[in-house]
Design an enzyme around this catalytic site. Structure first.
Site, PDB file in Angstrom:
ATOM      1  N   GLU A 147       0.828  -1.218   0.000  1.00  0.00           N
ATOM      2  CA  GLU A 147       0.000   0.000   0.000  1.00  0.00           C
ATOM      3  C   GLU A 147       0.860   1.264   0.000  1.00  0.00           C
ATOM      4  OE1 GLU A 147      -3.756   0.227   0.141  1.00  0.00           O
ATOM      5  OE2 GLU A 147      -2.815   2.003  -0.687  1.00  0.00           O
ATOM      6  N   VAL A 150       2.132   3.560  -3.345  1.00  0.00           N
ATOM      7  CA  VAL A 150       1.373   4.565  -4.102  1.00  0.00           C
ATOM      8  C   VAL A 150       0.648   5.488  -3.129  1.00  0.00           C
ATOM      9  CG1 VAL A 150      -0.425   4.969  -5.827  1.00  0.00           C
ATOM     10  CG2 VAL A 150       0.988   2.920  -5.970  1.00  0.00           C
ATOM     11  N   GLU A 207      12.815  12.761  -4.264  1.00  0.00           N
ATOM     12  CA  GLU A 207      13.667  11.574  -4.256  1.00  0.00           C
ATOM     13  C   GLU A 207      15.128  12.024  -4.125  1.00  0.00           C
ATOM     14  OE1 GLU A 207      12.335   8.224  -4.685  1.00  0.00           O
ATOM     15  OE2 GLU A 207      10.602   9.452  -4.228  1.00  0.00           O
ATOM     16  N   ASP A 218       8.828   8.868 -11.336  1.00  0.00           N
ATOM     17  CA  ASP A 218       8.233   8.414 -10.063  1.00  0.00           C
ATOM     18  C   ASP A 218       6.706   8.291 -10.210  1.00  0.00           C
ATOM     19  OD1 ASP A 218       8.440   8.140  -6.963  1.00  0.00           O
ATOM     20  OD2 ASP A 218       6.950   9.712  -7.268  1.00  0.00           O
ATOM     21  N   LYS A 222       4.251   4.785 -10.040  1.00  0.00           N
ATOM     22  CA  LYS A 222       3.068   4.657  -9.170  1.00  0.00           C
ATOM     23  C   LYS A 222       1.817   4.385 -10.003  1.00  0.00           C
ATOM     24  CE  LYS A 222       4.991   7.768  -5.681  1.00  0.00           C
ATOM     25  NZ  LYS A 222       5.146   9.190  -5.379  1.00  0.00           N
ATOM     26  N   GLY A 314       6.310  11.018   3.143  1.00  0.00           N
ATOM     27  CA  GLY A 314       6.609  11.198   4.563  1.00  0.00           C
ATOM     28  C   GLY A 314       6.795   9.855   5.253  1.00  0.00           C
TER      29      GLY A 314
HETATM   30  N1  HSE Z   1       9.333  11.852  -4.192  1.00  0.00           N
HETATM   31  C1  HSE Z   1       8.044  11.304  -3.936  1.00  0.00           C
HETATM   32  C2  HSE Z   1       7.000  12.400  -4.077  1.00  0.00           C
HETATM   33  C3  HSE Z   1       8.019  10.701  -2.555  1.00  0.00           C
HETATM   34  O1  HSE Z   1       7.388  13.583  -4.138  1.00  0.00           O
HETATM   35  O2  HSE Z   1       5.822  12.127  -4.144  1.00  0.00           O
HETATM   36  C4  HSE Z   1       6.858   9.787  -2.276  1.00  0.00           C
HETATM   37  O3  HSE Z   1       6.827   8.661  -3.116  1.00  0.00           O
END
Ligand code: HSE
Length: 339
Positions: A147, A150, A207, A218, A222, A314
């Site tokens: 979980e 994403v 990241e 990223d 997701k 977070g």
């Molecule tokens: N770098 C990602 C973001 C962190 O900014 O959403 C969480 O996956």
């Protein structure tokens, strides 16, 4: 029931998970009749292993002295050891390697191959090898939950269980907090891309390599996981058309504003296509969320659209998603035991 756990990766997410486990394990024992015993914690340069159970109070009280723990062994790796620990749950929270999914992929495969349930906050194995992992878990009759991969604590994947009598047709989402933060700051405060990115990095949203955020990779990862899970697809990251936010200028945002629009970095799954790109969104649209929030809009067959939103990044947020997964596995294992 005893849940013998190994945690691989004691970064921000892993450490927050340990804190939550310390707080909640008595509740888990009382309500679900399950004793959580932490057997091992692996880091990149060694591990703490105690088959009788690591003392969480002591460990967290002396967190800075992690490597001075009585049970610390330098240079010990999880790979090859997972099956030797007598565990029944492996929690993977190592940093994501977007190219190979390693070392998380190996850990996940090794655990499942040895009949060990898995929880992961590491997304790369799932956007690269979703079907392979799911097939293996099914073959081994193991639970695999992810979980946190994403939108962190937002129940983006588990919502499927609550929509079982419906059908999700399309997904439109904002899945990267860094990009949404940057675009919001540029649009509302007129600050430059570079300054907004620096802020997002300082706030801990980005990241380690922020090009993964701003380049759209990223978000694409997701989106693959979300679409595979909710729409039943078997896609990988190579199937996503990706455009990042690096070409968005303050002028473009300004022009959009004059016409009553805002530019958002959207992730879209529809008609067998996966798209990640900046799009114009009406200023009064529910997609116009600000800051580092994530939003997921599901178009359903029988009930119109369903929208949910929350913190997508977070340590504590991700750790709470891991704890949810853990309790869900305990519930499922209890059901199996009682049958
Ligand atoms: N770098 C990602 C973001 C962190 O900014 O959403 C969480 O996956």
């Amino acid at each position: 029931m005893e849940l013998k756990i190994c945690l691989i990766g004691k970064g921000n997410v892993g450490t927050c998970f340990l804190q939550l486990l310390k707080e909640k394990r008595h509740m888990i024992k009382e309500i679900y009749n399950c004793e959580c015993i932490l057997v091992a914690i692996f880091e990149h340069d060694g591990a703490i292993i105690n088959k009788d159970g690591i003392d969480l109070n002591e460990l967290l009280a002396k967190s800075a002295n992690f490597r001075k723990n009585l049970f610390w062994k330098k240079d010990v790796k999880a790979k090859g050891l997972i099956s030797e620990l007598g565990i029944n749950l492996c929690i993977e929270t190592t940093p994501t390697n977007p190219n190979t999914g390693e070392p998380a992929l190996t850990h996940i495969i090794e655990a499942l191959s040895n009949n060990i349930d898995v929880i992961s906050s590491n997304k790369a194995p799932f956007f690269l090898y979703y079907k392979r992992i799911k097939d293996l878990a099914e073959k081994m009759n193991c639970f695999i939950r992810y979980e946190a991969t994403v939108a962190s604590c937002v129940p983006a994947l588990s919502i499927k269980r609550n929509l079982i009598g419906n059908k999700i047709i399309r997904i439109k989402a904002i899945l990267n907090g860094t990009n949404n933060y940057i675009l919001s700051r540029m649009a509302t405060e007129g600050i430059s891309f570079a300054v907004a990115l620096k802020e997002a990095q300082e706030l801990g949203y980005a990241e380690a390599d922020p090009s993964l955020d701003v380049g759209g990779f990223d978000t694409a990862g997701k989106l693959v996981i979300l679409a595979n899970e909710l729409l039943g697809w078997s896609k990988s990251i190579e199937d996503v058309k990706i455009e990042g936010i690096t070409k968005i200028t303050p002028q473009a945002l300004e022009l959009a504003k004059i016409d009553g629009y805002i530019i958002k970095h959207l992730a879209i799954a529809e008609e067998n296509n996966l798209i990640v790109e900046p799009r114009l969104v009406k200023r009064d649209s529910p997609l116009n969320i600000s800051g580092a929030l994530n939003l997921i809009k599901l178009q359903t067959k029988h009930a119109g659209s369903i929208i949910f939103m929350g913190k997508g990044a977070g340590g504590l947020e991700a750790a709470s998603a891991i704890l949810n997964d853990l309790i869900n596995i305990v519930i499922e294992r209890n059901k199996i035991r009682h049958n």
